[in-house]
Design a protein around this motif. Structure first.
Motif, PDB file in Angstrom:
ATOM      1  N   UNK A 129       0.728  -0.995   0.313  1.00 32.88           N
ATOM      2  CA  UNK A 129       0.104   0.175   0.233  1.00 32.88           C
ATOM      3  C   UNK A 129       0.903   1.745  -0.183  1.00 32.88           C
ATOM      4  N   UNK A 130       0.971   2.251  -1.092  1.00 32.72           N
ATOM      5  CA  UNK A 130       1.263   3.694  -1.201  1.00 32.72           C
ATOM      6  C   UNK A 130       3.179   2.905  -1.256  1.00 32.72           C
ATOM      7  N   UNK A 131       3.460   1.735  -1.091  1.00 34.32           N
ATOM      8  CA  UNK A 131       4.695   1.707  -0.820  1.00 34.32           C
ATOM      9  C   UNK A 131       6.169   2.568  -1.931  1.00 34.32           C
ATOM     10  N   UNK A 132       5.270   2.641  -2.745  1.00 34.53           N
ATOM     11  CA  UNK A 132       6.470   3.504  -3.967  1.00 34.53           C
ATOM     12  C   UNK A 132       5.211   4.251  -4.442  1.00 34.53           C
ATOM     13  N   UNK A 133       6.139   5.893  -5.265  1.00 38.83           N
ATOM     14  CA  UNK A 133       4.992   6.848  -5.966  1.00 38.83           C
ATOM     15  C   UNK A 133       6.175   6.929  -7.869  1.00 38.83           C
ATOM     16  N   UNK A 134       5.228   7.595  -8.162  1.00 37.16           N
ATOM     17  CA  UNK A 134       6.178   8.042  -9.584  1.00 37.16           C
ATOM     18  C   UNK A 134       7.055   8.961  -9.196  1.00 37.16           C
ATOM     19  N   UNK A 135       7.802   9.513 -10.396  1.00 37.87           N
ATOM     20  CA  UNK A 135       7.941  11.032 -10.438  1.00 37.87           C
ATOM     21  C   UNK A 135       6.734  12.128 -10.061  1.00 37.87           C
ATOM     22  N   UNK A 136       7.050  13.030  -9.097  1.00 39.19           N
ATOM     23  CA  UNK A 136       5.570  13.621  -9.717  1.00 39.19           C
ATOM     24  C   UNK A 136       5.666  15.046 -10.743  1.00 39.19           C
ATOM     25  N   UNK A 137       4.544  15.187 -10.589  1.00 40.47           N
ATOM     26  CA  UNK A 137       3.910  16.098 -12.276  1.00 40.47           C
ATOM     27  C   UNK A 137       3.291  17.128 -11.625  1.00 40.47           C
ATOM     28  N   UNK A 138       4.004  18.106 -11.561  1.00 40.47           N
ATOM     29  CA  UNK A 138       2.756  20.050 -11.500  1.00 40.47           C
ATOM     30  C   UNK A 138       1.665  20.025 -12.529  1.00 40.47           C
ATOM     31  N   UNK A 139       0.655  19.957 -11.597  1.00 37.87           N
ATOM     32  CA  UNK A 139      -0.473  20.622 -12.026  1.00 37.87           C
ATOM     33  C   UNK A 139      -1.159  21.728 -12.755  1.00 37.87           C
ATOM     34  N   UNK A 140      -1.601  21.258 -13.633  1.00 40.26           N
ATOM     35  CA  UNK A 140      -1.973  22.622 -14.748  1.00 40.26           C
ATOM     36  C   UNK A 140      -3.073  22.406 -15.180  1.00 40.26           C
ATOM     37  N   UNK A 141      -3.403  23.930 -16.031  1.00 42.86           N
ATOM     38  CA  UNK A 141      -4.886  23.049 -16.899  1.00 42.86           C
ATOM     39  C   UNK A 141      -4.755  22.352 -17.780  1.00 42.86           C
ATOM     40  N   UNK A 142      -5.605  21.609 -18.070  1.00 43.77           N
ATOM     41  CA  UNK A 142      -5.514  20.506 -19.143  1.00 43.77           C
ATOM     42  C   UNK A 142      -4.275  19.884 -18.986  1.00 43.77           C
ATOM     43  N   UNK A 143      -3.672  19.377 -18.210  1.00 41.44           N
ATOM     44  CA  UNK A 143      -2.982  18.012 -17.757  1.00 41.44           C
ATOM     45  C   UNK A 143      -3.538  16.465 -17.808  1.00 41.44           C
ATOM     46  N   UNK A 144      -2.625  16.085 -18.902  1.00 36.47           N
ATOM     47  CA  UNK A 144      -3.106  14.201 -19.095  1.00 36.47           C
ATOM     48  C   UNK A 144      -2.656  13.363 -18.625  1.00 36.47           C
ATOM     49  N   UNK A 145      -2.510  12.295 -17.606  1.00 38.56           N
ATOM     50  CA  UNK A 145      -0.903  10.916 -17.663  1.00 38.56           C
ATOM     51  C   UNK A 145      -2.294   9.911 -18.444  1.00 38.56           C
ATOM     52  N   UNK A 146      -1.386   9.239 -18.867  1.00 41.77           N
ATOM     53  CA  UNK A 146      -1.899   8.004 -19.095  1.00 41.77           C
ATOM     54  C   UNK A 146      -0.658   6.693 -18.660  1.00 41.77           C
ATOM     55  N   UNK A 147      -1.330   5.800 -18.506  1.00 46.28           N
ATOM     56  CA  UNK A 147      -0.172   4.329 -18.189  1.00 46.28           C
ATOM     57  C   UNK A 147      -1.425   3.076 -18.203  1.00 46.28           C
ATOM     58  N   UNK A 148      -0.162   2.580 -18.612  1.00 38.94           N
ATOM     59  CA  UNK A 148      -0.367   0.965 -18.621  1.00 38.94           C
ATOM     60  C   UNK A 148      -0.150   0.574 -16.789  1.00 38.94           C
ATOM     61  N   UNK A 149      -1.577  -0.221 -16.132  1.00 41.49           N
ATOM     62  CA  UNK A 149      -1.107  -0.288 -14.494  1.00 41.49           C
ATOM     63  C   UNK A 149      -1.885  -2.264 -14.612  1.00 41.49           C
ATOM     64  N   UNK A 150      -1.365  -3.159 -14.369  1.00 42.18           N
ATOM     65  CA  UNK A 150      -1.106  -4.130 -13.766  1.00 42.18           C
ATOM     66  C   UNK A 150      -1.087  -4.424 -12.510  1.00 42.18           C
ATOM     67  N   UNK A 151      -2.179  -5.728 -12.475  1.00 45.40           N
ATOM     68  CA  UNK A 151      -1.846  -6.027 -10.197  1.00 45.40           C
ATOM     69  C   UNK A 151      -1.136  -7.337 -10.566  1.00 45.40           C
ATOM     70  N   UNK A 152      -0.177  -6.822  -9.508  1.00 41.84           N
ATOM     71  CA  UNK A 152       0.988  -8.073  -9.125  1.00 41.84           C
ATOM     72  C   UNK A 152       0.939  -9.402  -9.260  1.00 41.84           C
ATOM     73  N   UNK A 153       1.182 -10.865  -8.786  1.00 35.66           N
ATOM     74  CA  UNK A 153       0.087 -12.176  -8.811  1.00 35.66           C
ATOM     75  C   UNK A 153      -0.420 -12.584  -7.441  1.00 35.66           C
ATOM     76  N   UNK A 154       0.368 -11.654  -6.329  1.00 35.37           N
ATOM     77  CA  UNK A 154       0.110 -10.959  -5.636  1.00 35.37           C
ATOM     78  C   UNK A 154      -1.591 -11.004  -4.861  1.00 35.37           C
ATOM     79  N   UNK A 155      -2.084 -10.185  -5.797  1.00 34.06           N
ATOM     80  CA  UNK A 155      -3.436  -8.906  -5.577  1.00 34.06           C
ATOM     81  C   UNK A 155      -4.589  -9.700  -5.900  1.00 34.06           C
ATOM     82  N   UNK A 156      -5.443  -9.401  -4.629  1.00 36.76           N
ATOM     83  CA  UNK A 156      -6.821 -10.565  -4.772  1.00 36.76           C
ATOM     84  C   UNK A 156      -7.778  -9.479  -4.540  1.00 36.76           C
ATOM     85  N   UNK A 157      -7.228  -8.173  -4.422  1.00 34.03           N
ATOM     86  CA  UNK A 157      -8.379  -6.963  -3.308  1.00 34.03           C
ATOM     87  C   UNK A 157      -8.816  -6.315  -4.395  1.00 34.03           C
TER      88      UNK A 157
END
Length: 716
Positions: A566-594
């Motif tokens: 739970x929140x053990x690591x973070x991506x680099x921070x991005x300054x929020x500006x109007x119109x900012x958009x983040x896209x990324x791919x997410x996959x749960x780890x093998x032990x994830x179950x909730x």
């Protein structure tokens, strides 16, 4: 109800702020007034001193009330006025006033003596005697003030000592009452203490003062004292209670209230005992109170009590895994529990990444169960002892049943993971509790297991002059150290003669690791377990295998990030500006179950864009599963969660998170208002954040729980 609650919170906040400001203003005004009085007294004395000499030598007269008076006759009046100012300075300003007065009086002596010598007049002699008498007077007054202050200090210290003794007596009495309750049922041993600790944690998260937390702790400690008046056969009954027995058990809040209400010095104690079984929806007992009509202290205890009841063994069932307990708290928020307090409990569970709040040390001597009696191999296995960066030190005595220690089969450690922290052998429970057994290691150095990537066992002889820790020919004392850093577990087993060091490499970083103790035809007794308060260093364990990575996929504008807990690591921070958009791919780890094993977006401010760095302040955590998690303050947040017609259901949600999802998060910023929006698998989440603390540089960082985030792209 929620609107009213929000208004009450805002009004209380305004009231507390106003009270604090009022107290500050009073203290400030008091200090200003004190300085003003000092200046006035000093000025009057200085002015009077200048006038005295002139008045005493004046040949003029004044007419008052039709009579003529020489001006020189008023010298005594002015002198008295000056002396009064001097005395007031000493009385009201203590040491500062005394030193100031003494200096002022002493400064007059040179002029008085000069008048006698050079002016050849004795008119200054009365002034000398007057000053001497005044000096004696202020010394007497100052010394008396010192004696009074010492007396007051002694009185205060005596009162404090009596208060400490009274408080100590109260704490001992409370502990004795709790012990009497716990003695009625071995399954509830330690329940009251744990509820008190959880209640205090909740109170601190709510921003309560130390004094309030103290009251809440002891109120929670005594919440079940009414069970003293319930028959033992009902308390310890295995299985479902009859209607008559259930009616009887429901009397314990009223009985607790009767016991505690006579303690006049601590009236709050009876409140927790009386109302901790009330429900937020009004369906509780004994009085059916609803919502905020239930005292806050009872609402806190209700959540803490339910959490411990679910995560502890009972005569009629085993403990429920913490993750499933969390889901129950979520389901019952607003019905059984105060929704705001339930949310705090959820946060405590989520932050308890090392499971320290509810570790399954069922062998602890405090619980009265520090013994194992093993017949066939694995016939008796301890509950799991969590292995974490906080060193666990385990002490035990091993006694074989039929053989001497030379011929005995030594104890065995089972290294495993499961939702409830217990070893499971049946197919159904293995599936239900997501049980995974990594390996078994016997104390003679043999190991076995298919779910470990690598294991290395080294034996080191201790000082040859030392003998094995044998109590007798049939006993061995073992001391075990167990610690974990990421996917590496280090276990040291010391019998006094030699130390066996076991390094085991887990499948990855995301699963838990527990130790279970067992054996064959032996007794394992005198077990004690102690946990270190501080974690070991990251390089404490020498790596014997490479770390498993799930972020070897394509990389976008920011580095990929793997979040093992739970929140053990973070991506680099991005300054929020109007119109900012983040896209990324997410996959749960093998032990994830909730359900909540998914991405989150942390909205925060810090001086250097780092999470948890200098002046870090999180405003809100936007979770893709739609749960609302407020930050540490400084903003007003409004979370809007909608399930569209494309919502796939939570089982499919977890499956698609496992398969991998492409995510998009958009940001709008207008002045101090930020809107964060995302939609995934038919679940739309929007959070409107109004920043109130004046910060302009607001950042976003991607995080989550048991997920890998890759190909992060920033579009402006």
């Amino acid at each position: 109800m929620q609107k009213n609650r929000t208004q009450n919170i805002e009004l209380n906040s305004i009231k507390n702020t106003s009270n604090a400001q009022m107290q500050f203003d009073i203290r400030t005004n008091s200090r200003t007034l004190s300085k003003s009085v000092f200046v006035v007294l000093f000025t009057i004395y200085a002015f009077s001193s200048v006038l005295i000499d002139n008045i005493a030598r004046s040949q003029d007269s004044v007419i008052l009330f039709g009579r003529t008076f020489p001006v020189s006759s008023f010298a005594g009046v002015v002198t008295s006025l000056a002396n009064i100012c001097i005395i007031f300075l000493v009385v009201f300003f203590k040491k500062t006033g005394f030193i100031t007065s003494l200096i002022l009086l002493l400064l007059q002596f040179p002029a008085l003596i000069r008048n006698i010598i050079f002016a050849r007049t004795i008119s200054s002699i009365p002034g000398i005697f007057n000053n001497l008498l005044t000096i004696i007077a202020i010394i007497v007054i100052y010394r008396r003030n010192l004696m009074l202050d010492r007396y007051k200090d002694n009185e205060i210290e005596l009162l404090k000592k009596q208060q400490r003794l009274s408080q100590h007596l109260f704490e001992q009495t409370a502990t004795a009452l709790v012990s009497a309750v716990d003695a009625k049922d071995t399954y509830s041993h330690g329940h009251s203490l744990r509820v008190a600790e959880y209640s205090e944690k909740i109170a601190r998260m709510m921003g309560k003062s130390d004094d309030e937390c103290y009251r809440i702790y002891y109120t929670a400690l005594l919440h079940d004292v009414g069970k003293i008046g319930i028959a033992d056969q009902i308390i310890t009954k295995k299985g479902k209670l009859t209607p008559e027995e259930y009616f009887e058990i429901k009397q314990h809040p009223a009985k607790g209230h009767q016991i505690l209400k006579s303690i006049n010095e601590y009236p709050y104690l009876s409140v927790g005992a009386h109302y901790h079984h009330e429900r937020y929806d009004g369906k509780g007992y004994p009085e059916g109170l609803k919502g905020e009509d239930i005292p806050e202290i009872a609402r806190i205890i209700s959540v803490a009590d339910a959490y411990d009841a679910m995560t502890s063994n009972r005569s009629y069932r085993d403990a429920i895994p913490q993750q499933l307990v969390r889901e129950e708290i979520v389901k019952n928020a607003g019905t059984q529990f105060d929704p705001e307090i339930a949310k705090i409990m959820q946060k405590l569970i989520d932050e308890d990444v090392m499971y320290r709040m509810k570790e399954r040390d069922a062998l602890r001597e405090q619980a009265g169960n520090n013994e194992l009696y093993c017949e066939e191999f694995r016939s008796d296995i301890s509950d799991g002892i969590l292995v974490s960066p906080y060193m666990a030190k385990i002490h035990l005595k091993f006694t074989p049943k039929n053989n001497s220690v030379k011929d005995a089969i030594l104890p065995t450690i089972i290294l495993f993971d499961s939702l409830d922290g217990r070893v499971h052998d049946e197919e159904k429970t293995i599936k239900d509790f997501n049980y995974l057994e990594y390996c078994m290691v016997c104390f003679d150095g043999r190991s076995e297991g298919d779910n470990i990537r690598k294991i290395q066992i080294n034996t080191v002889d201790n000082d040859r002059n030392r003998i094995r820790n044998n109590v007798s020919d049939h006993d061995i004392i073992y001391n075990i150290d167990a610690v974990r850093i990421k996917d590496h577990v280090l276990i040291k087993i010391n019998d006094g003669h030699k130390t066996m060091e076991i390094t085991a490499v887990l499948p990855d970083n995301s699963r838990y690791a527990y130790i279970g103790l067992t054996g064959e035809y032996c007794d394992i007794t005198d077990v004690t377990i102690n946990k270190a308060k501080d974690p070991v260093s990251d390089d404490y364990i020498t790596r014997i295998a490479e770390e498993i990575s799930y972020i070897d996929g394509p990389e976008g504008d920011l580095p990929n990030v793997q979040i093992d807990g739970h929140r053990s690591d973070y991506s680099d921070a991005i300054a929020i500006t109007d119109g900012l958009k983040l896209t990324f791919h997410s996959v749960s780890l093998p032990a994830a179950r909730l359900i909540w094993h998914c991405p989150y977006v942390d909205i925060f401010h810090s001086d250097d864009k780092g999470v948890h760095s200098e002046n870090y302040r999180d405003y809100v955590l936007v979770r893709f599963d739609g749960e609302d998690w407020e930050g540490s303050g400084g903003s007003q947040n409004r979370m809007i969660v909608n399930r569209t017609e494309d919502f796939v259901g939570w089982d499919e949600w977890k499956k698609q998170c496992k398969d991998g999802i492409d995510c998009e998060v958009t940001f709008a910023k207008k002045g101090n208002k930020i809107t964060v929006s995302t939609e995934n698998m038919g679940l739309s989440v929007k959070c409107v954040i109004t920043v109130l603390d004046g910060e302009q540089d607001i950042y976003a960082a991607l995080t989550g729980d048991q997920i890998a985030i890759t190909n992060i792209k920033v579009v402006r």
